[in-house]
Design a protein around this motif. Structure first.
Motif, short mmCIF file in Angstrom:
data_model
loop_
_atom_site.label_atom_id
_atom_site.label_comp_id
_atom_site.label_asym_id
_atom_site.label_seq_id
_atom_site.Cartn_x
_atom_site.Cartn_y
_atom_site.Cartn_z
N GLY A 67 6.92 4.87 7.12
CA GLY A 67 8.37 5.04 7.08
C GLY A 67 9.09 3.72 6.91
N ASN A 68 8.37 2.61 7.15
CA ASN A 68 8.98 1.29 6.91
C ASN A 68 9.11 1.06 5.41
OD1 ASN A 68 9.10 0.55 9.61
ND2 ASN A 68 6.96 -0.11 9.58
N PRO A 69 10.07 0.27 5.00
CA PRO A 69 10.17 -0.06 3.58
C PRO A 69 8.93 -0.80 3.10
CG PRO A 69 11.69 -1.41 4.86
CD PRO A 69 11.10 -0.40 5.79
N PRO A 70 8.61 -0.75 1.81
CA PRO A 70 7.39 -1.39 1.31
C PRO A 70 7.34 -2.85 1.73
CG PRO A 70 8.53 -0.25 -0.47
CD PRO A 70 9.42 -0.18 0.74
N GLY A 71 6.18 -3.27 2.07
CA GLY A 71 6.01 -4.70 2.35
C GLY A 71 6.29 -5.08 3.78
N VAL A 72 6.72 -4.14 4.60
CA VAL A 72 7.02 -4.51 5.98
C VAL A 72 5.93 -4.03 6.93
CG1 VAL A 72 8.85 -4.62 7.72
CG2 VAL A 72 9.44 -4.29 5.35
N GLN A 73 5.04 -3.16 6.41
CA GLN A 73 3.95 -2.70 7.27
C GLN A 73 3.04 -3.86 7.63
OE1 GLN A 73 4.75 -1.28 4.34
NE2 GLN A 73 4.41 0.93 4.38
N PHE A 74 2.35 -3.68 8.73
CA PHE A 74 1.36 -4.66 9.14
C PHE A 74 0.28 -4.77 8.06
CE2 PHE A 74 -2.73 -5.57 11.22
CZ PHE A 74 -2.44 -6.85 11.65
N GLY A 75 -0.06 -5.96 7.69
CA GLY A 75 -1.12 -6.13 6.72
C GLY A 75 -0.67 -5.95 5.29
N ALA A 76 0.64 -5.99 5.04
CA ALA A 76 1.14 -5.78 3.68
C ALA A 76 0.62 -6.86 2.73
CB ALA A 76 2.66 -5.78 3.67
N GLY A 77 0.45 -8.08 3.23
CA GLY A 77 -0.08 -9.16 2.40
C GLY A 77 -1.48 -8.82 1.92
N ALA A 78 -2.27 -8.20 2.80
CA ALA A 78 -3.63 -7.82 2.44
C ALA A 78 -3.61 -6.74 1.38
CB ALA A 78 -4.37 -7.33 3.69
N GLU A 79 -2.70 -5.78 1.53
CA GLU A 79 -2.61 -4.69 0.55
C GLU A 79 -2.18 -5.24 -0.81
OE1 GLU A 79 0.12 -1.55 1.55
OE2 GLU A 79 -0.31 -0.47 -0.32
N MET A 80 -1.23 -6.19 -0.77
CA MET A 80 -0.73 -6.79 -2.01
C MET A 80 -1.86 -7.52 -2.74
SD MET A 80 2.57 -9.21 -2.23
CE MET A 80 1.90 -10.70 -1.53
N ASN A 81 -2.62 -8.26 -2.00
CA ASN A 81 -3.70 -9.01 -2.63
C ASN A 81 -4.79 -8.07 -3.15
OD1 ASN A 81 -4.57 -11.64 -3.34
ND2 ASN A 81 -6.22 -11.43 -1.87
N ALA A 82 -5.07 -7.01 -2.38
CA ALA A 82 -6.05 -6.01 -2.85
C ALA A 82 -5.57 -5.38 -4.14
CB ALA A 82 -6.27 -4.96 -1.77
N ALA A 83 -4.27 -5.06 -4.19
CA ALA A 83 -3.71 -4.43 -5.40
C ALA A 83 -3.88 -5.35 -6.60
CB ALA A 83 -2.23 -4.12 -5.17
N LEU A 84 -3.61 -6.65 -6.40
CA LEU A 84 -3.73 -7.59 -7.51
C LEU A 84 -5.19 -7.70 -7.97
CD1 LEU A 84 -2.58 -9.75 -9.41
CD2 LEU A 84 -2.94 -11.44 -7.58
N GLN A 85 -6.10 -7.87 -7.03
CA GLN A 85 -7.51 -8.03 -7.41
C GLN A 85 -8.05 -6.77 -8.07
OE1 GLN A 85 -9.10 -10.79 -7.56
NE2 GLN A 85 -7.56 -12.01 -6.50
N LEU A 86 -7.68 -5.59 -7.54
CA LEU A 86 -8.15 -4.34 -8.16
C LEU A 86 -7.56 -4.18 -9.55
CD1 LEU A 86 -8.20 -2.10 -5.00
CD2 LEU A 86 -10.07 -2.20 -6.67
N PHE A 87 -6.32 -4.63 -9.73
CA PHE A 87 -5.70 -4.54 -11.05
C PHE A 87 -6.41 -5.47 -12.04
CE2 PHE A 87 -2.56 -6.17 -14.15
CZ PHE A 87 -2.42 -5.00 -14.88
N ILE A 88 -6.68 -6.69 -11.61
CA ILE A 88 -7.36 -7.64 -12.52
C ILE A 88 -8.73 -7.08 -12.93
CG2 ILE A 88 -8.33 -9.97 -12.74
CD1 ILE A 88 -6.17 -10.92 -10.72
N THR A 89 -9.42 -6.46 -11.99
CA THR A 89 -10.76 -5.94 -12.27
C THR A 89 -10.72 -4.67 -13.12
OG1 THR A 89 -11.53 -6.85 -10.17
CG2 THR A 89 -12.95 -5.21 -11.21
N THR A 90 -9.82 -3.74 -12.78
CA THR A 90 -9.86 -2.40 -13.41
C THR A 90 -8.79 -2.19 -14.48
OG1 THR A 90 -8.30 -1.39 -11.86
CG2 THR A 90 -10.64 -1.43 -11.22
N LYS A 91 -7.72 -3.02 -14.48
CA LYS A 91 -6.56 -2.85 -15.36
C LYS A 91 -5.84 -1.52 -15.15
CE LYS A 91 -7.40 -6.79 -17.54
NZ LYS A 91 -8.45 -7.22 -16.61
N GLU A 92 -6.03 -0.89 -14.02
CA GLU A 92 -5.36 0.40 -13.77
C GLU A 92 -3.94 0.16 -13.26
OE1 GLU A 92 -7.89 2.83 -11.28
OE2 GLU A 92 -9.62 2.44 -12.59
#
Ligand code: CA
Ligand code: CA
Ligand code: CA
Length: 892
Positions: free
Chosen positions: A673-698
């Protein structure tokens, strides 16, 4: 000949007090360095020159006193809250025990003696030689009375409902320390509670002491006697743990005093370290803490009397002060040297009472071995930082490749290089030696030396519930796995690195390390091959090429353990570590920290059937699940997939499958329910998203990345997952992305320019609890990316600043913080070989610790301060990336 106060033929006839006063009469010290001119040699005057001899006639006996001892003016309480005279500072709980690692030898009553912190831990303690995990008192009250220059403390041991007070007040040329009890000692602590003050052994090695006139030599290695006592007599250690493996005998070791008396003179021959302690009522005892722990100190102790209240104990403490003492200037520069095109600015650290000289010079060493003065220039005053004044000496104009040294006053530095290739190989020891030595589950050999056998083949057991482990790990009320507490989890005895000077697998640092190594591989094609790695036979050989890039072999090794965690447990775990405190402080071959046999509950402790053992020493996996850890592992494994896909395809496929699984299991959870990026560990999710995107281009990954990134940058450009992650994304995003990022980079530059006003080095220096070198390296890496994409905003000097600092242009000393990199570097550090006062090549130490209010320290004669000297995988992998990055920057 050193300035010796011996011989004295009739000690008994001379009262020590009188004798000391006699010494004072005429002697004087000159503690300066004799003019050098030879690079690297600070020549001490023979025996620390004394100008005059005192010839004294006492009670009919002719005694010649060659004295180098003299006493300075009285200690004064300064505005910073410590007692001060040139050469002596006494801190009284300016620094307190912080809890995390208990007794870190950096709190209590402490002495900075002629620029060196030699004493710590002044407190009421419950053992002769307290270890790291023995109980420390809580400071409940600290008062400064300016009128009497007295600092008073209330100390409490909650476990024993025991309160004491200490007051420290200037007297004569020292201080009077008084222990006050409002209630008599608890019975349980009678004969146990005492006042202790600890002295660092390395400052007293090769020196002598005298107690009530009886001389002795400080032992270089512990060999004093000890006795055994039944466990029922023992004062408990932290959280009920025990540092001692009693092999089931219910006993413990009690060190016996080296010496006992009323007046102790420590190193009377050395005016810089001479300390006099007099007990006014009880006996003084001198102990060697290394009887129980290699990181123990020399301890002076008096037992508190029983059934007494009021002023129950008094000591007079007098550290010798050399009159008008000034600390020698420290000339700080990069031990690696300088690229001809970069700025080259040395920093000179000066005692606050020292008068700056006007000029400094740069000499070149010719091929004939002659020294040619190439530059003499004005030094520029930067101002005061912490306790020292700082000058700058700019040698940027010198661009000729060659060998140089700096001369300031009487002092010449060691030599350093200016050359186009000074940075070209500085990363190799870290990849070629340091990382192989850290490899878990492998035998690691180097020429004639075996660093360690294959350890922890008995990994691992499910950690039990509700545990607070002494290395910071925790277990809650559930396991978050299918395993029962203490059940064997199969498949974990593969891959991974020892996190640091201890031998645990810390997953979060594996993640950082994998990302750094993958980045170095992808961006700089680091294809060094100097390590032989055979996973099938668990064998590593250093300086032995095997046709495979070492960096890929390291990436494979880290990925093997993370994939094993996810495949066997279902998700990554916080870490894997030995359960017993008596195992944890292990100093020796990692292979012997456990018995390497899986635990078998059907056998008795210390019993084995050859295949299993009844000794509960297998490491435990701390398995509680966290979204931040899941996401960051997903990011690291997505990155590892790219590096490994042409090297170890089956493992690369497993990495990606595990990464996707972690992503899916977390992103499908209901939102908070928190706005994006305010959850605990949002930095980790952001980095995971970037790495998964670079690898898969999805697209789903890039969409989420963008959704999290901008709010995160709006909160802070400097924070974790901030500008650095954004800059790394540029090649994979559209042009608008870079345009939008520009404003944030401008803002980032403002934040980093502020460092140049805070300190003379222009880098972020943070330094309490753990030295800040990791922050300096991150700063330089971010600046590298910023320079790569926005060279008009961030110039290369922002990268060099970080490197110069790490390589020696930093406070306290001028050693390179990377062992075996640079002309002079850390040769005593907190690696697994620290008990040998040694180093591991390529290891990067945390650096400087700040002792409040104003003393920065990085000891080079004592390896055991983890916050100053412990190598860790995250900083070492970041160093490999940064040093390859600077080489690429230079090529352009
Ligand atoms: Ca650890
Ligand atoms: Ca290799
Ligand atoms: Ca075992």
């Amino acid at each position: 000949m050193t300035g010796s106060i011996l011989p004295i033929r009739s000690q008994k006839r001379i009262k020590l007090d009188k004798y000391l006063k006699l010494i004072v009469m005429k002697s004087e010290i000159k503690n300066s360095y004799v003019s050098g001119g030879v690079p690297g040699q600070k020549i001490k005057a023979p025996g620390r020159i004394f100008k005059k001899l005192s010839v004294l006639i006492i009670t009919g006996a002719f005694i010649i006193l060659f004295s180098n001892i003299s006493f300075g003016q009285k200690l004064q309480l300064n505005d910073l809250g410590y007692s001060e005279t040139p050469g002596v500072n006494i801190f009284v709980y300016s620094n307190q025990y912080t809890g995390m690692f208990n007794d870190e030898k950096n709190a209590g009553i402490e002495i900075i003696h002629h620029g060196v912190r030699t004493s710590t831990g002044g407190a009421v303690r419950l053992q002769n030689t307290p270890e790291q995990w023995d109980l420390v008192p809580t400071v409940v009250d600290r008062k400064i009375d300016k009128a009497t220059s007295t600092i008073s403390l209330g100390l409490r041991y909650n476990d024993y409902d025991f309160d004491s007070k200490i007051s420290v007040t200037p007297k004569d040329n020292g201080v009077l320390i008084t222990v006050i009890l409002d209630k008599p000692l608890p019975e349980k602590l009678e004969g146990q509670a005492g006042f202790n003050l600890e002295f660092i052994p390395s400052s007293y090695f090769r020196k002598t002491y005298m107690i009530d006139g009886k001389p002795g030599v400080f032992p270089l290695y512990p060999s004093s006697s000890t006795t055994m006592e039944p466990l029922s007599n023992k004062v408990k250690q932290y959280n009920g743990h025990s540092t001692f493996d009693d092999r089931g005998r219910k006993e413990f070791i009690v060190p016996v005093a080296l010496a006992k008396g009323k007046t102790l003179l420590m190193a009377p021959e050395d005016p810089e370290q001479f300390v006099k302690i007099q007990a006014l009522d009880a006996d003084l005892m001198l102990y060697d803490g290394r009887d129980l722990a290699q990181n123990g100190w020399f301890i002076v102790r008096s037992i508190l009397p029983t059934k007494k209240i009021g002023n129950v104990l008094q000591w007079y403490l007098e550290p010798n002060a050399i009159p008008n003492w000034k600390r020698a200037p420290v000339i700080q520069f990069s031990q690696v040297g300088y690229h001809p095109g970069q700025e080259k600015v040395a920093v000179i650290e000066l005692d606050k009472n020292d008068t700056p000289l006007q000029k400094a010079s740069l000499f070149q060493v010719t091929s004939e071995g002659k020294f040619v003065e190439k530059l003499t220039a004005d030094v520029v005053q930067w101002g005061k930082y912490t306790r020292y004044n700082y000058l700058k000496f700019d040698l940027t104009s010198i661009k000729d490749p060659g060998i140089y040294f700096i001369k300031y006053g009487d002092q010449s530095t060691n030599t350093f290089l200016i050359g186009k290739d000074v940075y070209s190989k500085i990363w190799q020891p870290t990849l070629e030696v340091w990382f192989p030595v850290q490899m878990d589950h492998m035998t690691v050999n180097e020429a004639y030396r075996t660093w360690h056998g294959a350890p922890f083949l008995d990994d691992a057991l499910q950690a039990p519930l509700n545990i607070q482990h002494f290395d910071g790990y925790r277990m809650g009320a559930v396991t978050d796995t299918k395993y029962k507490p203490l059940e064997r989890i199969p498949g974990l005895n593969v891959g991974g690195w020892f996190d640091a000077g201890d031998y645990d697998i810390l997953t979060s640092h594996h993640i950082t390390t994998l990302l750094n190594l993958v980045d170095a591989w992808e961006k700089f094609k680091v294809d060094l091959d100097e390590t032989f790695v055979d996973q099938a036979t668990r064998y590593v050989d250093i300086h032995r090429p095997d046709g495979k890039p070492d960096i890929l072999q390291q990436i494979e090794h880290g990925a093997l353990n993370l994939v094993a965690q996810i495949e066997n447990i279902g998700h990554p775990v916080m870490g894997i570590i030995v359960p017993n405190l008596h195992q944890y402080h292990h100093l020796g071959d990692a292979m012997t920290e456990t018995d390497n046999l899986p635990y078998n509950p059907n056998l008795k402790p210390y019993e084995s059937d050859g295949k299993s053992s009844g000794t509960m020493d297998d490491r435990w996996a701390f398995t509680n699940r966290s979204a931040a850890l899941d996401y960051s592992t997903a990011g690291a494994l997505a990155a590892a997939n790219r590096a490994l896909k042409d090297f170890n395809k089956p493992l690369a496929d497993k990495c990606l499958a595990a990464a996707r699984k972690m992503w899916d299991e977390n992103s499908n959870k209901p939102q908070t329910g928190n706005p994006p990026g305010v959850q605990f560990g949002a930095g980790a999710e952001m980095n995971a998203a970037l790495q998964l995107f670079i690898t898969t281009k999805e697209d789903k990954y890039s969409t989420r990345f963008i959704e999290l990134l901008w709010p995160s940058l709006d909160r802070s450009v400097a924070g974790r997952g901030g500008i650095s992650t954004a800059l790394q994304a540029i090649p994979y995003m559209d042009n608008d992305f870079k345009t939008k990022l520009r404003g944030y980079v401008v803002k980032y530059k403002e934040t980093i320019d502020a460092y140049a006003k805070e300190n003379p080095y222009g880098v972020p220096i943070t330094s309490r609890g753990w030295g800040g070198n990791n922050g300096v390296i991150s700063f330089a890496i971010t600046n590298y990316y910023a320079n790569k994409y926005f060279p008009d905003i961030i110039n290369p000097e922002y990268v060099y600043k970080g490197l110069n600092y790490i390589f020696g242009c930093h406070p306290y000393s001028n050693l390179s913080f990377v062992s075996a990199v640079g002309t002079r570097s850390k040769e005593v550090a907190y690696g697994s070989n620290r008990a040998d006062f040694a180093f591991i090549a390529g290891g990067v130490v945390p650096g400087l610790l700040l002792f409040q209010p104003d003393f920065l320290e990085n000891k080079e004669d004592w390896p055991f301060f983890w916050g100053e000297n412990e190598y860790v995988i995250d900083i070492c992998s970041a160093y490999i990336f940064l040093t390859n990055a600077v080489n690429e920057m230079i090529k352009k």
